[in-house]
Write a protein that holds these residues in place. Sequence first.
Motif, PDB file in Angstrom:
ATOM      1  N   SER A  46     -22.271 -40.601 -31.589  1.00  0.00           N
ATOM      2  CA  SER A  46     -22.866 -41.774 -32.228  1.00  0.00           C
ATOM      3  C   SER A  46     -22.016 -42.408 -33.315  1.00  0.00           C
ATOM      4  N   TRP A  47     -21.085 -41.663 -33.915  1.00  0.00           N
ATOM      5  CA  TRP A  47     -20.384 -42.208 -35.068  1.00  0.00           C
ATOM      6  C   TRP A  47     -19.030 -42.766 -34.660  1.00  0.00           C
ATOM      7  N   GLU A  48     -18.246 -43.195 -35.652  1.00  0.00           N
ATOM      8  CA  GLU A  48     -16.989 -43.891 -35.392  1.00  0.00           C
ATOM      9  C   GLU A  48     -15.922 -42.998 -34.768  1.00  0.00           C
ATOM     10  N   LEU A  49     -16.060 -41.687 -34.918  1.00  0.00           N
ATOM     11  CA  LEU A  49     -15.100 -40.757 -34.328  1.00  0.00           C
ATOM     12  C   LEU A  49     -15.698 -40.062 -33.106  1.00  0.00           C
ATOM     13  N   ALA A  50     -16.540 -40.772 -32.380  1.00  0.00           N
ATOM     14  CA  ALA A  50     -17.282 -40.190 -31.265  1.00  0.00           C
ATOM     15  C   ALA A  50     -16.357 -39.647 -30.180  1.00  0.00           C
ATOM     16  N   PHE A  51     -16.701 -38.448 -29.714  1.00  0.00           N
ATOM     17  CA  PHE A  51     -16.001 -37.828 -28.592  1.00  0.00           C
ATOM     18  C   PHE A  51     -16.941 -36.811 -27.939  1.00  0.00           C
ATOM     19  N   PRO A  52     -17.919 -37.283 -27.136  1.00  0.00           N
ATOM     20  CA  PRO A  52     -18.926 -36.368 -26.566  1.00  0.00           C
ATOM     21  C   PRO A  52     -18.460 -35.642 -25.309  1.00  0.00           C
ATOM     22  N   TRP A  53     -17.160 -35.584 -25.086  1.00  0.00           N
ATOM     23  CA  TRP A  53     -16.613 -34.979 -23.880  1.00  0.00           C
ATOM     24  C   TRP A  53     -17.036 -33.515 -23.721  1.00  0.00           C
ATOM     25  N   MET A  54     -17.139 -32.798 -24.861  1.00  0.00           N
ATOM     26  CA  MET A  54     -17.409 -31.362 -24.807  1.00  0.00           C
ATOM     27  C   MET A  54     -18.880 -31.019 -25.061  1.00  0.00           C
ATOM     28  N   ASN A  55     -19.778 -31.988 -24.926  1.00  0.00           N
ATOM     29  CA  ASN A  55     -21.198 -31.656 -24.997  1.00  0.00           C
ATOM     30  C   ASN A  55     -21.519 -30.611 -23.939  1.00  0.00           C
ATOM     31  N   LEU A  56     -22.251 -29.576 -24.317  1.00  0.00           N
ATOM     32  CA  LEU A  56     -22.469 -28.432 -23.427  1.00  0.00           C
ATOM     33  C   LEU A  56     -23.051 -28.833 -22.076  1.00  0.00           C
ATOM     34  N   GLY A  57     -23.967 -29.790 -22.072  1.00  0.00           N
ATOM     35  CA  GLY A  57     -24.600 -30.202 -20.820  1.00  0.00           C
ATOM     36  C   GLY A  57     -23.629 -30.753 -19.805  1.00  0.00           C
ATOM     37  N   ASN A  58     -22.471 -31.238 -20.260  1.00  0.00           N
ATOM     38  CA  ASN A  58     -21.458 -31.727 -19.325  1.00  0.00           C
ATOM     39  C   ASN A  58     -20.867 -30.600 -18.488  1.00  0.00           C
ATOM     40  N   GLY A  59     -21.044 -29.369 -18.951  1.00  0.00           N
ATOM     41  CA  GLY A  59     -20.426 -28.234 -18.278  1.00  0.00           C
ATOM     42  C   GLY A  59     -20.929 -27.990 -16.870  1.00  0.00           C
ATOM     43  N   PHE A  60     -22.106 -28.550 -16.529  1.00  0.00           N
ATOM     44  CA  PHE A  60     -22.634 -28.359 -15.178  1.00  0.00           C
ATOM     45  C   PHE A  60     -22.153 -29.426 -14.198  1.00  0.00           C
ATOM     46  N   ALA A  61     -21.203 -30.252 -14.600  1.00  0.00           N
ATOM     47  CA  ALA A  61     -20.701 -31.292 -13.713  1.00  0.00           C
ATOM     48  C   ALA A  61     -20.020 -30.699 -12.477  1.00  0.00           C
ATOM     49  N   ASN A  62     -19.600 -29.432 -12.559  1.00  0.00           N
ATOM     50  CA  ASN A  62     -18.961 -28.798 -11.405  1.00  0.00           C
ATOM     51  C   ASN A  62     -19.962 -28.049 -10.513  1.00  0.00           C
ATOM     52  N   PHE A  63     -21.259 -28.170 -10.828  1.00  0.00           N
ATOM     53  CA  PHE A  63     -22.289 -27.484 -10.048  1.00  0.00           C
ATOM     54  C   PHE A  63     -23.564 -28.328 -10.105  1.00  0.00           C
ATOM     55  N   HIS A  64     -23.460 -29.554  -9.602  1.00  0.00           N
ATOM     56  CA  HIS A  64     -24.536 -30.533  -9.808  1.00  0.00           C
ATOM     57  C   HIS A  64     -25.802 -30.217  -9.019  1.00  0.00           C
ATOM     58  N   GLN A  65     -25.720 -29.328  -8.049  1.00  0.00           N
ATOM     59  CA  GLN A  65     -26.911 -29.003  -7.256  1.00  0.00           C
ATOM     60  C   GLN A  65     -28.006 -28.348  -8.093  1.00  0.00           C
ATOM     61  N   ILE A  66     -27.637 -27.739  -9.222  1.00  0.00           N
ATOM     62  CA  ILE A  66     -28.637 -27.013 -10.020  1.00  0.00           C
ATOM     63  C   ILE A  66     -29.123 -27.801 -11.234  1.00  0.00           C
ATOM     64  N   ILE A  67     -28.697 -29.051 -11.362  1.00  0.00           N
ATOM     65  CA  ILE A  67     -29.159 -29.832 -12.527  1.00  0.00           C
ATOM     66  C   ILE A  67     -29.684 -31.211 -12.086  1.00  0.00           C
ATOM     67  N   GLN A  68     -30.390 -31.236 -10.959  1.00  0.00           N
ATOM     68  CA  GLN A  68     -30.994 -32.495 -10.511  1.00  0.00           C
ATOM     69  C   GLN A  68     -32.042 -32.990 -11.496  1.00  0.00           C
ATOM     70  N   TRP A  69     -32.576 -32.070 -12.318  1.00  0.00           N
ATOM     71  CA  TRP A  69     -33.576 -32.461 -13.317  1.00  0.00           C
ATOM     72  C   TRP A  69     -32.965 -33.217 -14.492  1.00  0.00           C
ATOM     73  N   TYR A  70     -31.666 -33.470 -14.472  1.00  0.00           N
ATOM     74  CA  TYR A  70     -31.065 -34.369 -15.463  1.00  0.00           C
ATOM     75  C   TYR A  70     -31.675 -35.776 -15.362  1.00  0.00           C
ATOM     76  N   SER A  71     -32.292 -36.088 -14.232  1.00  0.00           N
ATOM     77  CA  SER A  71     -32.966 -37.387 -14.107  1.00  0.00           C
ATOM     78  C   SER A  71     -34.184 -37.458 -15.027  1.00  0.00           C
ATOM     79  N   PHE A  72     -34.574 -36.310 -15.607  1.00  0.00           N
ATOM     80  CA  PHE A  72     -35.654 -36.263 -16.605  1.00  0.00           C
ATOM     81  C   PHE A  72     -35.119 -36.034 -18.024  1.00  0.00           C
ATOM     82  N   THR A  73     -34.106 -35.203 -18.159  1.00  0.00           N
ATOM     83  CA  THR A  73     -33.675 -34.783 -19.500  1.00  0.00           C
ATOM     84  C   THR A  73     -32.322 -35.320 -19.939  1.00  0.00           C
ATOM     85  N   GLY A  74     -31.470 -35.751 -18.989  1.00  0.00           N
ATOM     86  CA  GLY A  74     -30.097 -36.062 -19.345  1.00  0.00           C
ATOM     87  C   GLY A  74     -29.325 -34.787 -19.670  1.00  0.00           C
ATOM     88  N   VAL A  75     -28.111 -34.933 -20.172  1.00  0.00           N
ATOM     89  CA  VAL A  75     -27.258 -33.761 -20.396  1.00  0.00           C
ATOM     90  C   VAL A  75     -27.785 -32.853 -21.503  1.00  0.00           C
TER      91      VAL A  75
END
Length: 543
Positions: A138-167
Amino acid sequence: MRNNYLLALLSAFILWLAWPPIPYSSVLLFIGFVPLLVAIEQVIRGDYKYKGRKVFGLAFLTCFVWNTASIYWVYNAMNAFLDAFPSLMVALVPYTLGPVLMACAFRLYYQMRKRNNILLSFMGLISFWIAYEYLHQSWELAFPWMNLGNGFANFHQIIQWYSFTGVYGGTLWILLGNILAFLWFWQRKEKMEIYSNKLILGLFAGLLILPAAGSWIAYSNYEEHVNPSEIVTVQPNIDPFGKWGPITPDEQLKVLTDLSQKVAKLNTEFFIWPETAISDERYINEEEFREYRQYQTVLDFLEPYHNGNVLSGIESYVFYNDDRTVTARPYGNLFIDHFNAGVLIDGSSKLQFYHKSKLVPGAEKMPFGKALSFLKPLFKHFGGSTGGYGSQEEPSVFYSASGIGAAPVICYESIWGDYVTEYIKKGAQFIAVITNDGWWGDTAGKDQHLLYAKLRAIENRRWVVRSANTGISAFINQRGDIVQRSSWWVPTALSQEINLNEELTFYTKNGDLIVYLALLTGLLSIGLIIVRNNKITKNSSIN
């Protein structure tokens, strides 16, 4: 303390191993913090001085090594924009600033552990961590690349509920898993059972299996509503370091049109070209673009495709009569703003522009522009940003003459889940990610960037079309499958019939509700720390 540092490094290794792009390794995220939590607990219970500093140091060590090993490619990206010294300095921001904020979450957790039971303290840790992630997007030095929820991008079959919660749903899932795993391990290690080990193990198994199984069922049964549109995405493979040298803007445009024609059909509705694909010795005047030869070239190319549109990156500028923006610079009697932009061109004379909003700190914008304006001469001297690109505050949707809405997401913007939802709420029926990944070279950066786009597809149930110069171009369907993809550094064009979608997911409509809850519990946790400290101070003064 030596063993504690080794445990901190073990956590870093597990977290790095779990991070994309290694396929299916993300399940390791559920135990990645356990060695660090063990080390912190040993400090809390041990006979050490300055325990708070030691907790911070252990957490920083874990997060610094994990972050640096996962995003080592950032230096390549910064080196593309800046000279050697400023590129190193800017690269140190994601290497160190993120880990500092992560370590602060553990330091605050320690403050709670001193005065509260462990379960209440863990609630604080979850809240502090999610608050850090929210701040860092959110701030001027934003870099959300390492947000933990992004870690499931290599196994998307188990996080289809991101359509409810997001990362943030993934972040919460990971933290809860680590807490339960730690409690079970610590009690076994210390041969005690304050909480039932069978209950903890059952909760851990349920926490992992139930969301994953439910997601897999949703993934297997998800069916897209049929609403077809023919799309072409182009990867011209033009070396970004030489695009204004050996190859001219006209030659670049010819590469794009030739590749497009090879796979185009008469009913193709969108041609997606990458970031900065259209230029004229760097920049194009938006108000006069119709007078440029590049515009006429695109119109000539589109003539056989009656419903055709070109959605492309463009390097542009706009003149003002005054310095109405922070980034506007004097230009004679006028002021000028430069943009990393997107443009939609169709067979009519109508033009639509979008100015990239989420700019790369240091490379594309000066963080805290007004406050740090005195540093502009220093950045200019070292070959870096002197104020950066202009931007627009909100995303805008490109509409074709037939009424199809496309989200023009430029490069770095694709890692903001909440920002991409704004396009969807404004009518975007598919997401077009236009990027230039060549700055990073053949590193994990290009693969992570591709995989993160899968999360945007799931969150919004929209097809994602990636056009990545020298990167990986792809088509991603509404459940996150990569249906087609290019190879790295190969000039190509891909054609695909996608399904447009107009329905809004729960996440698209409601956003990051988990963040709001975490911010509330985080404030309550801070309140507990302050109240407890005040009581101790008063008791000390009385005694």
